[in-house]
Write a protein that holds these residues in place. Structure first.
Motif, PDB file in Angstrom:
ATOM      1  N   ARG A  57      10.211  -3.567  19.266  1.00  0.00           N
ATOM      2  CA  ARG A  57      10.349  -2.421  20.171  1.00  0.00           C
ATOM      3  C   ARG A  57      10.612  -2.831  21.614  1.00  0.00           C
ATOM      4  O   ARG A  57      10.165  -2.186  22.550  1.00  0.00           O
ATOM      5  N   LEU A  58      11.310  -3.947  21.781  1.00  0.00           N
ATOM      6  CA  LEU A  58      11.800  -4.277  23.119  1.00  0.00           C
ATOM      7  C   LEU A  58      13.037  -3.426  23.374  1.00  0.00           C
ATOM      8  O   LEU A  58      13.471  -3.246  24.498  1.00  0.00           O
ATOM      9  N   LEU A  59      13.634  -2.946  22.295  1.00  0.00           N
ATOM     10  CA  LEU A  59      14.698  -1.947  22.364  1.00  0.00           C
ATOM     11  C   LEU A  59      14.269  -0.818  21.434  1.00  0.00           C
ATOM     12  O   LEU A  59      13.678  -1.081  20.385  1.00  0.00           O
ATOM     13  N   GLU A  60      14.559   0.409  21.815  1.00  0.00           N
ATOM     14  CA  GLU A  60      14.185   1.524  20.951  1.00  0.00           C
ATOM     15  C   GLU A  60      15.270   1.744  19.906  1.00  0.00           C
ATOM     16  O   GLU A  60      16.453   1.772  20.232  1.00  0.00           O
ATOM     17  N   PRO A  61      14.910   1.879  18.640  1.00  0.00           N
ATOM     18  CA  PRO A  61      15.933   2.115  17.616  1.00  0.00           C
ATOM     19  C   PRO A  61      16.527   3.513  17.721  1.00  0.00           C
ATOM     20  O   PRO A  61      15.895   4.430  18.252  1.00  0.00           O
ATOM     21  N   THR A  62      17.759   3.657  17.223  1.00  0.00           N
ATOM     22  CA  THR A  62      18.404   4.956  17.194  1.00  0.00           C
ATOM     23  C   THR A  62      17.869   5.781  16.026  1.00  0.00           C
ATOM     24  O   THR A  62      17.742   6.990  16.097  1.00  0.00           O
ATOM     25  N   PHE A  63      17.590   5.092  14.932  1.00  0.00           N
ATOM     26  CA  PHE A  63      17.144   5.767  13.728  1.00  0.00           C
ATOM     27  C   PHE A  63      16.361   4.770  12.885  1.00  0.00           C
ATOM     28  O   PHE A  63      16.601   3.574  12.949  1.00  0.00           O
ATOM     29  N   GLY A  64      15.422   5.277  12.088  1.00  0.00           N
ATOM     30  CA  GLY A  64      14.746   4.396  11.143  1.00  0.00           C
ATOM     31  C   GLY A  64      13.317   4.085  11.519  1.00  0.00           C
ATOM     32  O   GLY A  64      12.810   4.543  12.540  1.00  0.00           O
ATOM     33  N   GLU A  65      12.666   3.334  10.666  1.00  0.00           N
ATOM     34  CA  GLU A  65      11.257   3.029  10.855  1.00  0.00           C
ATOM     35  C   GLU A  65      11.031   1.521  10.890  1.00  0.00           C
ATOM     36  O   GLU A  65      11.732   0.765  10.227  1.00  0.00           O
ATOM     37  N   VAL A  66      10.063   1.122  11.686  1.00  0.00           N
ATOM     38  CA  VAL A  66       9.574  -0.252  11.634  1.00  0.00           C
ATOM     39  C   VAL A  66       8.107  -0.152  11.240  1.00  0.00           C
ATOM     40  O   VAL A  66       7.314   0.482  11.944  1.00  0.00           O
ATOM     41  N   ILE A  67       7.766  -0.726  10.108  1.00  0.00           N
ATOM     42  CA  ILE A  67       6.406  -0.586   9.607  1.00  0.00           C
ATOM     43  C   ILE A  67       5.696  -1.913   9.685  1.00  0.00           C
ATOM     44  O   ILE A  67       6.162  -2.919   9.135  1.00  0.00           O
ATOM     45  N   TYR A  68       4.601  -1.932  10.441  1.00  0.00           N
ATOM     46  CA  TYR A  68       3.825  -3.149  10.592  1.00  0.00           C
ATOM     47  C   TYR A  68       2.464  -2.927   9.966  1.00  0.00           C
ATOM     48  O   TYR A  68       1.746  -2.008  10.362  1.00  0.00           O
ATOM     49  N   ASN A  69       2.125  -3.734   8.976  1.00  0.00           N
ATOM     50  CA  ASN A  69       0.848  -3.600   8.293  1.00  0.00           C
ATOM     51  C   ASN A  69       0.604  -2.179   7.770  1.00  0.00           C
ATOM     52  O   ASN A  69      -0.505  -1.664   7.839  1.00  0.00           O
ATOM     53  N   GLY A  70       1.655  -1.523   7.322  1.00  0.00           N
ATOM     54  CA  GLY A  70       1.498  -0.189   6.763  1.00  0.00           C
ATOM     55  C   GLY A  70       1.607   0.950   7.763  1.00  0.00           C
ATOM     56  O   GLY A  70       1.582   2.111   7.369  1.00  0.00           O
ATOM     57  N   ASN A  71       1.721   0.646   9.068  1.00  0.00           N
ATOM     58  CA  ASN A  71       1.824   1.721  10.057  1.00  0.00           C
ATOM     59  C   ASN A  71       3.200   1.714  10.728  1.00  0.00           C
ATOM     60  O   ASN A  71       3.695   0.663  11.109  1.00  0.00           O
ATOM     61  N   ASP A  72       3.766   2.877  10.877  1.00  0.00           N
ATOM     62  CA  ASP A  72       5.035   2.995  11.593  1.00  0.00           C
ATOM     63  C   ASP A  72       4.754   2.815  13.087  1.00  0.00           C
ATOM     64  O   ASP A  72       3.948   3.538  13.664  1.00  0.00           O
ATOM     65  N   ILE A  73       5.406   1.809  13.702  1.00  0.00           N
ATOM     66  CA  ILE A  73       5.086   1.539  15.105  1.00  0.00           C
ATOM     67  C   ILE A  73       6.045   2.214  16.080  1.00  0.00           C
ATOM     68  O   ILE A  73       5.873   2.130  17.289  1.00  0.00           O
ATOM     69  N   ILE A  74       7.063   2.889  15.558  1.00  0.00           N
ATOM     70  CA  ILE A  74       8.064   3.464  16.454  1.00  0.00           C
ATOM     71  C   ILE A  74       7.470   4.600  17.298  1.00  0.00           C
ATOM     72  O   ILE A  74       7.853   4.819  18.427  1.00  0.00           O
ATOM     73  N   HIS A  75       6.502   5.335  16.712  1.00  0.00           N
ATOM     74  CA  HIS A  75       5.981   6.500  17.431  1.00  0.00           C
ATOM     75  C   HIS A  75       4.675   6.235  18.168  1.00  0.00           C
ATOM     76  O   HIS A  75       4.043   7.146  18.663  1.00  0.00           O
ATOM     77  N   LEU A  76       4.286   4.978  18.241  1.00  0.00           N
ATOM     78  CA  LEU A  76       3.058   4.664  18.963  1.00  0.00           C
ATOM     79  C   LEU A  76       3.283   4.826  20.467  1.00  0.00           C
ATOM     80  O   LEU A  76       4.380   4.625  20.966  1.00  0.00           O
ATOM     81  N   ASN A  77       2.205   5.185  21.173  1.00  0.00           N
ATOM     82  CA  ASN A  77       2.354   5.272  22.625  1.00  0.00           C
ATOM     83  C   ASN A  77       2.135   3.893  23.249  1.00  0.00           C
ATOM     84  O   ASN A  77       1.801   2.923  22.583  1.00  0.00           O
ATOM     85  N   GLN A  78       2.337   3.853  24.564  1.00  0.00           N
ATOM     86  CA  GLN A  78       2.298   2.600  25.305  1.00  0.00           C
ATOM     87  C   GLN A  78       1.042   1.776  25.018  1.00  0.00           C
ATOM     88  O   GLN A  78       1.101   0.578  24.774  1.00  0.00           O
ATOM     89  N   LYS A  79      -0.110   2.477  25.037  1.00  0.00           N
ATOM     90  CA  LYS A  79      -1.366   1.756  24.914  1.00  0.00           C
ATOM     91  C   LYS A  79      -1.543   1.161  23.514  1.00  0.00           C
ATOM     92  O   LYS A  79      -1.923  -0.001  23.354  1.00  0.00           O
ATOM     93  N   GLN A  80      -1.207   1.980  22.520  1.00  0.00           N
ATOM     94  CA  GLN A  80      -1.313   1.483  21.146  1.00  0.00           C
ATOM     95  C   GLN A  80      -0.346   0.325  20.921  1.00  0.00           C
ATOM     96  O   GLN A  80      -0.654  -0.639  20.238  1.00  0.00           O
ATOM     97  N   MET A  81       0.817   0.460  21.530  1.00  0.00           N
ATOM     98  CA  MET A  81       1.838  -0.573  21.384  1.00  0.00           C
ATOM     99  C   MET A  81       1.366  -1.891  21.983  1.00  0.00           C
ATOM    100  O   MET A  81       1.598  -2.956  21.418  1.00  0.00           O
ATOM    101  N   ASN A  82       0.692  -1.811  23.138  1.00  0.00           N
ATOM    102  CA  ASN A  82       0.191  -3.031  23.762  1.00  0.00           C
ATOM    103  C   ASN A  82      -0.728  -3.801  22.832  1.00  0.00           C
ATOM    104  O   ASN A  82      -0.697  -5.034  22.799  1.00  0.00           O
ATOM    105  N   ASN A  83      -1.553  -3.061  22.075  1.00  0.00           N
ATOM    106  CA  ASN A  83      -2.438  -3.739  21.135  1.00  0.00           C
ATOM    107  C   ASN A  83      -1.658  -4.418  20.017  1.00  0.00           C
ATOM    108  O   ASN A  83      -1.955  -5.536  19.614  1.00  0.00           O
ATOM    109  N   ILE A  84      -0.637  -3.706  19.501  1.00  0.00           N
ATOM    110  CA  ILE A  84       0.175  -4.257  18.415  1.00  0.00           C
ATOM    111  C   ILE A  84       0.960  -5.478  18.897  1.00  0.00           C
ATOM    112  O   ILE A  84       1.086  -6.473  18.187  1.00  0.00           O
TER     113      ILE A  84
END
Lengths: 317, 316
Positions: A57-84
């Motif tokens: 997520r250094l670039l935002e995708p146009t479409f699709g999902e990125v799933i890390y450990n079972g969770n979609d990380i595309i819709h996480l907010n800034q704070k959650q993303m920092n942890n990931i």
């Protein structure tokens, strides 16, 4: 089957340009299991670095999902993303450009730890930097030197130490050895394999040189103009390359032996065509030796030809 | 030949006594890591070392029977580009961004216009050279940024070959390119070399490139040639310098499935402060006592020359 650590589903990244949409990554599905390495191979401009960056997520995708450990990380907010992000790191291609020239080695390695506020005690932080330098084989005497005083191999070791600083689980390695001499390349590749064994790391290894990924990868994906054209376990891909582009890539590697010297090599003509508004059908068609009228038709997709070996070509439908 | 670089505080011994012979229409490969002195050697042949810093302290460079070191600067200018030309490593930076590629080719031809050709004749030659390297001639009015990396390197090659030189020095011509484009450019270079009857010095760190293109090979380490010979000696010979073995160990072998590579430990020594004896001894797996104190003499098997105490001892 255990669950993949990282997975993408129909991932797309288009860049808007004046001439139209640039299809950098087009419908890419990958899954990497924990402790494994996926090699991503292709020429300049095929979208491999973009893929690496979209996954982090250094670039935002146009479409699709990125799933890390079972969770979609595309819709996480800034704070959650920092942890990931602490669990996902990247090693950049150019060890000359990716290190801040005004910071010393210890500052560079300590920075991610400071940013994430993991270790606050100064003494402890120094110890951690010292340990990291030891892990990547950097002598302690370099602790206060600046990057410009070091050679490429040592700089890349700093880059690796920085990526390891937060104990990540997943590292995107974006051509980490292509700027290095062969003998140093081998040292760095061995180091990365050792680290994978010791720390159980998962790699996505991006390169344009098939010979580099052979040793380090469990699975290899060949990309052409944003699309995956062939995907197979490493051994299988080298033993039985099916897509004409994979065959051409293998043929292009100069072999250090005289036996192959006079063998007439098939060299593909031309260069990668523009990824802006690509025509339907196979994108490799204009350079392919086996091109037929049918290649221009749409509706080509990855087909599983044998266990785990996927190819997208009219010859193997 | 010996070359040193002088800086304010130190003297850097970049090239320490090397002997090279290249016959007509042959390709010599110079192989070594970054900092081995490969590029310095090439620049010395053209006398292009940085002024007041680089200095050739000993030796001769003989080209077509004449010594280039004692040649006058004005004579040297005639040799450069016309007789000996150079292809530089990085096509992205070796072209002038504000001139069209056609102008840059024309410039080289105009400077060496010994036969007083007319302007239209020179323009025709520009078109011919571009076609020769596989670029459509209507692209000569374009600027370097409009070309891809591989195409730029073709332009650089066209400029180097424009005056039909006798010798071309190619300094890592394909290192910055993708493997597929590298294969295209190398195939084109060897084809042109045969067509135009040139000699070539190919500088590279890739033994694969050497195997596919060269007739003779010299392996350089810390400013010295540690091993040289014809191509069969290097790739199929029995005896090797331990450094050459290390280079071969570093290449991933596609035919075998090994899990590990066998690189050479450590790094190239600091050229300001070279180790005594054999310069490779701190990294050498076969290091003996004598290696630490005495410089090895060249030991030859016919055309194959190796500078190593170990090889010498085991063959006497």
């Amino acid at each position: 089957m255990n669950m993949p650590l990282i997975q993408t589903k129909n991932l797309k990244k288009y860049f808007r340009t004046q001439k139209g949409d640039l299809h950098a990554v087009d419908n890419v599905n990958i899954d990497i299991n924990k402790g494994k390495t996926l090699g991503v191979v292709g020429e300049s401009g095929c979208g491999k670095s973009t893929l690496g960056r979209v996954i982090l997520r250094l670039l935002e995708p146009t479409f699709g999902e990125v799933i890390y450990n079972g969770n979609d990380i595309i819709h996480l907010n800034q704070k959650q993303m920092n942890n990931i992000r602490q669990k996902m790191q990247i090693i950049f291609q150019d060890p000359y450009a990716s290190l801040n020239p005004r910071m010393t080695v210890s500052e560079i390695i300590a920075e991610p730890i400071k940013v994430c506020k993991i270790i606050k005690d100064k003494e402890e932080l120094n110890q951690r930097v010292f340990d990291l330098m030891k892990i990547v084989g950097l002598d302690y005497r370099f602790i206060n030197t600046y990057p410009h005083e070091m050679d490429g191999g040592r700089r890349q070791r700093i880059g690796i130490a920085r990526a390891l600083a937060l104990n990540p689980e997943f590292i995107v390695c974006d051509e980490p050895v292509s700027a290095l001499d062969v003998s140093i390349q081998a040292q760095i590749l061995n180091l990365m394999m050792d680290l994978q064994e010791d720390h159980g790391l998962t790699y996505m290894f991006i390169t344009h040189d098939l010979s580099v990924v052979k040793h380090i990868s469990d699975e290899i994906m060949v990309m052409y103009l944003g699309q995956c054209v062939e995907k197979a376990p490493s051994e299988e891909l080298f033993a039985n390359p099916l897509h004409p582009y994979t065959q051409a890539l293998l043929d292009a590697i100069p072999i250090a032996s005289l036996k192959e010297r006079d063998k007439l090599r098939k060299i593909i003509k031309g260069e990668v065509t523009s990824p802006i508004n690509p025509k339907p059908g196979c994108r490799f068609a204009s350079r392919c030796f086996h091109v037929t009228a049918e290649c221009k038709n749409d509706g080509l997709g990855l087909v599983e030809v044998s266990q785990g070996h996927y190819v997208s070509c009219i010859l193997h439908k | 030949m010996k070359v040193i670089y002088k800086t304010d505080s130190d003297t850097i011994c970049a090239v320490n006594g090397i002997d090279l012979i290249l016959d007509k229409e042959q390709t010599l490969g110079i192989v070594g890591e970054t900092g081995a002195g490969k590029t310095t050697t090439a620049l010395s042949i053209l006398r292009l070392l940085p002024q007041d810093i680089g200095e050739i302290t000993e030796g001769q460079i003989i080209f077509e029977g004449k010594d280039l070191i004692s040649a006058k600067e004005s004579d040297m200018r005639k040799v450069r580009g016309e007789k000996i030309s150079m292809i530089f490593q990085d096509p992205m930076t070796s072209l002038n961004p504000v001139l069209t590629v056609g102008q840059q080719l024309y410039e080289a031809l105009e400077l060496h216009n010994t036969q007083n050709k007319s302007k239209s004749q020179l323009e025709a030659r520009v078109d011919e050279m571009l076609e020769l390297v596989g670029i459509p001639k209507n692209r000569k009015r374009e600027y370097p940024h409009q070309f891809s990396g591989g195409m730029k390197q073709r332009v650089v090659i066209a400029i180097a070959l424009a005056c039909s030189p006798v010798l071309v020095i190619a300094d890592e011509p394909t290192t910055a390119l993708d493997v597929t484009i590298q294969a295209q450019v190398l195939a084109m270079m060897s084809e042109l070399k045969n067509k135009l009857g040139m000699s070539m010095i190919l500088i590279t760190h890739d033994l694969g490139v050497v195997a596919q293109n060269c007739d003779k090979v010299a392996i350089m380490y810390a400013g010295e040639i540690v091993e040289n010979g014809i191509i069969e000696d290097i790739f199929e010979g029995v005896n090797h310098h331990p450094y050459t073995e290390g280079l071969f160990g570093s290449i991933p072998d596609l035919t075998r499935s090994t899990k590990r590579l066998n690189p050479i430990d450590g790094l190239m020594p600091d050229p300001i402060n070279l180790p005594a004896g054999c310069t490779f001894h701190p990294r050498c797996p076969k290091c003996m006592d004598i290696c630490r104190t005495k410089k090895p003499e060249p030991f030859s098997f016919g055309s194959h020359v190796i500078k190593c105490h170990f090889v010498q001892n085991s063959n006497q």
